[in-house]
Design a protein around this motif. Structure first.
Motif, mmCIF file in Angstrom:
data_model
loop_
_atom_site.group_PDB
_atom_site.id
_atom_site.type_symbol
_atom_site.label_atom_id
_atom_site.label_comp_id
_atom_site.label_asym_id
_atom_site.label_seq_id
_atom_site.Cartn_x
_atom_site.Cartn_y
_atom_site.Cartn_z
ATOM 1 N N LEU A 173 101.605 -45.537 25.442
ATOM 2 C CA LEU A 173 102.075 -44.844 24.645
ATOM 3 C C LEU A 173 102.658 -43.706 25.327
ATOM 4 C CD1 LEU A 173 99.320 -44.415 21.711
ATOM 5 C CD2 LEU A 173 101.368 -45.463 21.514
ATOM 6 N N HIS A 174 102.064 -43.355 26.529
ATOM 7 C CA HIS A 174 102.583 -42.256 27.293
ATOM 8 C C HIS A 174 103.901 -42.561 27.830
ATOM 9 C CE1 HIS A 174 102.087 -39.448 30.999
ATOM 10 N NE2 HIS A 174 102.847 -38.877 30.335
ATOM 11 N N ARG A 175 104.161 -43.952 27.950
ATOM 12 C CA ARG A 175 105.290 -44.442 28.827
ATOM 13 C C ARG A 175 106.350 -44.393 27.418
ATOM 14 N NH1 ARG A 175 105.700 -49.491 32.840
ATOM 15 N NH2 ARG A 175 108.198 -49.298 33.152
ATOM 16 N N TYR A 176 106.040 -45.225 26.491
ATOM 17 C CA TYR A 176 106.980 -45.614 25.493
ATOM 18 C C TYR A 176 106.830 -45.004 24.176
ATOM 19 C CZ TYR A 176 107.216 -49.575 28.561
ATOM 20 O OH TYR A 176 107.249 -50.315 29.951
ATOM 21 N N ASP A 177 106.100 -44.289 23.833
ATOM 22 C CA ASP A 177 105.830 -43.669 22.520
ATOM 23 C C ASP A 177 104.895 -42.325 22.539
ATOM 24 O OD1 ASP A 177 106.098 -43.083 19.950
ATOM 25 O OD2 ASP A 177 104.429 -44.555 19.311
ATOM 26 N N ARG A 178 105.605 -41.320 23.120
ATOM 27 C CA ARG A 178 104.614 -39.942 23.353
ATOM 28 C C ARG A 178 104.273 -39.446 22.138
ATOM 29 N NH1 ARG A 178 108.301 -37.752 28.412
ATOM 30 N NH2 ARG A 178 107.371 -38.795 30.099
ATOM 31 N N LEU A 179 105.026 -39.606 21.069
ATOM 32 C CA LEU A 179 104.667 -38.930 19.756
ATOM 33 C C LEU A 179 103.333 -39.621 19.250
ATOM 34 C CD1 LEU A 179 108.098 -38.336 18.057
ATOM 35 C CD2 LEU A 179 106.715 -36.688 19.200
ATOM 36 N N GLY A 180 103.229 -40.664 19.542
ATOM 37 C CA GLY A 180 102.175 -41.566 19.353
ATOM 38 C C GLY A 180 100.922 -41.209 19.865
ATOM 39 N N LEU A 181 100.987 -40.593 20.935
ATOM 40 C CA LEU A 181 99.861 -40.041 21.608
ATOM 41 C C LEU A 181 98.852 -39.214 20.870
ATOM 42 C CD1 LEU A 181 101.077 -39.314 25.266
ATOM 43 C CD2 LEU A 181 99.282 -40.906 24.703
ATOM 44 N N ASP A 182 99.355 -38.332 19.941
ATOM 45 C CA ASP A 182 98.805 -37.221 19.326
ATOM 46 C C ASP A 182 97.613 -37.974 18.390
ATOM 47 O OD1 ASP A 182 97.847 -34.901 18.290
ATOM 48 O OD2 ASP A 182 99.339 -34.572 16.876
ATOM 49 N N GLY A 201 85.284 -41.484 32.786
ATOM 50 C CA GLY A 201 85.564 -41.437 34.182
ATOM 51 C C GLY A 201 86.575 -42.644 34.549
ATOM 52 N N THR A 202 86.285 -43.716 33.933
ATOM 53 C CA THR A 202 86.810 -44.974 34.101
ATOM 54 C C THR A 202 88.395 -45.045 33.805
ATOM 55 O OG1 THR A 202 86.303 -45.968 32.124
ATOM 56 C CG2 THR A 202 84.951 -46.527 33.743
ATOM 57 N N ILE A 203 89.094 -43.955 33.199
ATOM 58 C CA ILE A 203 90.304 -43.926 32.708
ATOM 59 C C ILE A 203 90.911 -42.308 33.256
ATOM 60 C CG2 ILE A 203 90.316 -45.579 31.017
ATOM 61 C CD1 ILE A 203 90.443 -43.286 28.927
ATOM 62 N N SER A 204 90.283 -41.767 34.098
ATOM 63 C CA SER A 204 90.509 -40.165 34.550
ATOM 64 C C SER A 204 91.882 -40.394 35.021
ATOM 65 C CB SER A 204 89.499 -39.904 35.690
ATOM 66 O OG SER A 204 88.323 -39.530 35.150
ATOM 67 N N PRO A 205 92.497 -41.296 35.707
ATOM 68 C CA PRO A 205 93.967 -41.020 35.948
ATOM 69 C C PRO A 205 94.832 -41.024 34.893
ATOM 70 C CG PRO A 205 92.864 -42.588 37.367
ATOM 71 C CD PRO A 205 91.844 -42.254 36.220
ATOM 72 N N THR A 206 94.624 -41.819 33.922
ATOM 73 C CA THR A 206 95.423 -41.945 32.922
ATOM 74 C C THR A 206 95.351 -40.425 32.051
ATOM 75 O OG1 THR A 206 95.028 -44.184 32.434
ATOM 76 C CG2 THR A 206 95.845 -43.116 30.565
ATOM 77 N N LEU A 207 94.003 -39.864 31.941
ATOM 78 C CA LEU A 207 94.029 -38.583 31.079
ATOM 79 C C LEU A 207 94.555 -37.688 31.869
ATOM 80 C CD1 LEU A 207 90.148 -38.957 30.206
ATOM 81 C CD2 LEU A 207 92.038 -39.179 28.727
ATOM 82 N N ALA A 208 94.634 -37.603 33.168
ATOM 83 C CA ALA A 208 95.239 -36.496 34.254
ATOM 84 C C ALA A 208 96.647 -36.792 34.101
ATOM 85 C CB ALA A 208 94.742 -36.927 35.534
ATOM 86 N N ALA A 209 97.322 -37.908 33.877
ATOM 87 C CA ALA A 209 98.843 -38.249 33.878
ATOM 88 C C ALA A 209 99.270 -37.563 32.562
ATOM 89 C CB ALA A 209 98.984 -39.422 34.039
ATOM 90 N N ILE A 210 98.470 -37.493 31.573
ATOM 91 C CA ILE A 210 98.783 -36.793 30.202
ATOM 92 C C ILE A 210 98.531 -35.636 30.417
ATOM 93 C CG2 ILE A 210 97.988 -36.917 27.963
ATOM 94 C CD1 ILE A 210 97.441 -39.832 28.003
ATOM 95 N N ALA A 211 97.651 -35.020 30.834
ATOM 96 C CA ALA A 211 97.396 -33.559 30.948
ATOM 97 C C ALA A 211 98.378 -32.775 31.461
ATOM 98 C CB ALA A 211 95.891 -33.457 31.314
ATOM 99 N N ASP A 212 98.958 -33.574 32.738
ATOM 100 C CA ASP A 212 99.805 -32.801 33.646
ATOM 101 C C ASP A 212 101.330 -32.879 33.063
ATOM 102 O OD1 ASP A 212 97.820 -32.180 35.164
ATOM 103 O OD2 ASP A 212 98.061 -33.686 36.493
ATOM 104 N N ASP A 213 101.599 -33.752 32.132
ATOM 105 C CA ASP A 213 102.903 -33.876 31.903
ATOM 106 C C ASP A 213 103.612 -32.875 30.684
ATOM 107 O OD1 ASP A 213 105.380 -34.992 31.061
ATOM 108 O OD2 ASP A 213 104.612 -37.130 30.496
ATOM 109 N N THR A 214 104.312 -32.092 31.100
ATOM 110 C CA THR A 214 104.857 -31.212 30.238
ATOM 111 C C THR A 214 105.741 -31.622 29.131
ATOM 112 O OG1 THR A 214 106.892 -30.830 31.740
ATOM 113 C CG2 THR A 214 104.850 -29.312 32.122
ATOM 114 N N ALA A 215 106.219 -32.955 28.978
ATOM 115 C CA ALA A 215 106.960 -33.328 28.175
ATOM 116 C C ALA A 215 106.075 -34.139 26.850
ATOM 117 C CB ALA A 215 107.837 -34.592 28.716
ATOM 118 N N VAL A 216 104.779 -33.940 27.052
ATOM 119 C CA VAL A 216 103.862 -34.193 26.028
ATOM 120 C C VAL A 216 103.083 -32.894 25.231
ATOM 121 C CG1 VAL A 216 101.427 -34.962 25.876
ATOM 122 C CG2 VAL A 216 102.917 -36.151 27.301
ATOM 123 N N ILE A 217 103.158 -33.107 23.958
ATOM 124 C CA ILE A 217 102.803 -31.860 23.192
ATOM 125 C C ILE A 217 101.757 -31.278 23.611
ATOM 126 C CG2 ILE A 217 104.105 -32.762 21.176
ATOM 127 C CD1 ILE A 217 101.773 -33.413 19.916
#
Length: 236
Positions: A173-182, A201-217
């Motif tokens: 979703l982060h790559r193809y459908d950011r609106l669906g992330l909510d 913690g097994t998906i920390s890199p994914t959560l960090a990428a979302i948290a750091d992306d200013t294009a995500v709401i």
């Protein structure tokens, strides 16, 4: 000139007519017990992830292998996902690992009858628990078990697998459908709160990428950041 001869005997060295004691430089290698491991295998046709295996070592390291079925396109995302095989390393918290191995040993390394003998039980998937270590080995297979300890282990492994599956959905979703992330993050937060998704913690890199992306709401980024704070707290 007279030839000098030397003979090594035990820890002593004879050099010509002289005797010199030397320290032994090599000790016999100590027997090292291999790390014990617990494996959980799941198989049920028709699910988004019909087969997966979680292998956990007692030091917390492990692997997750899964066959993910094809994912069709949705109303919000015109892109689906092809079927894929997943093979990745994981690390679990010490608390979860301790619970798994304590339960496995209390069940005699799974040398017990896991499966319920009740009739007409719904098919919830074939599950196999396996233990391998220097202190023993064993395995048991079940669809449903009335043993509470087996049930606890099942919930742990299904909870870890649920988080790993969620991580792949969030990446997509982060790559193809950011609106669906909510909506997806809200659903995931509920799963975590209710204990059906474990080991974020097994998906920390994914959560960090979302948290750091200013294009995500913003609310999605804040939720991801809050999850990362919980991961940090759980690791201590």
């Amino acid at each position: 000139m007279r030839a000098t001869t030397s003979i090594v005997l035990g820890t002593a060295l004879f050099l010509g007519s002289s005797f010199v004691a030397i320290a032994q430089t090599a000790e016999p290698a100590a027997a090292v017990s291999p790390s014990a491991e617990v494996t959980f295998q799941f198989d049920r046709t028709g699910l988004p992830v019909p087969r997966f295996t979680l292998r956990i070592h007692e030091n917390g390291t492990g692997t997750y292998q899964a066959d993910q079925a094809e994912t069709p396109a949705t109303q919000t995302s015109m892109r689906g996902q092809a079927a894929q095989h997943v093979d990745r390393p994981i690390n679990l918290t010490s608390g979860t690992v301790a619970k798994v191995f304590k339960a496995a040993r209390s069940l005699n390394h799974f040398n017990v009858e896991c499966a319920s003998k009740a009739k007409n039980i719904a098919d919830t998937g074939t599950k196999t628990l396996t233990y391998a270590g220097s202190d023993g080995s064993g395995s048991c297979v079940y669809n449903y078990s009335e043993n509470k300890t087996v049930g606890t282990l099942t919930d742990i492994f299904l909870g870890v697998a649920s988080t790993l599956d969620e991580g792949r959905r969030l990446e997509f979703l982060h790559r193809y459908d950011r609106l669906g992330l909510d909506a997806e993050m809200n659903s995931f937060a509920d799963e975590v709160k209710e204990g059906r998704a474990l080991e974020m913690g097994t998906i920390s890199p994914t959560l960090a990428a979302i948290a750091d992306d200013t294009a995500v709401i913003q609310r999605v980024r804040l939720r991801a950041a809050k999850m990362l704070e919980q991961v940090a707290a759980d690791s201590h």
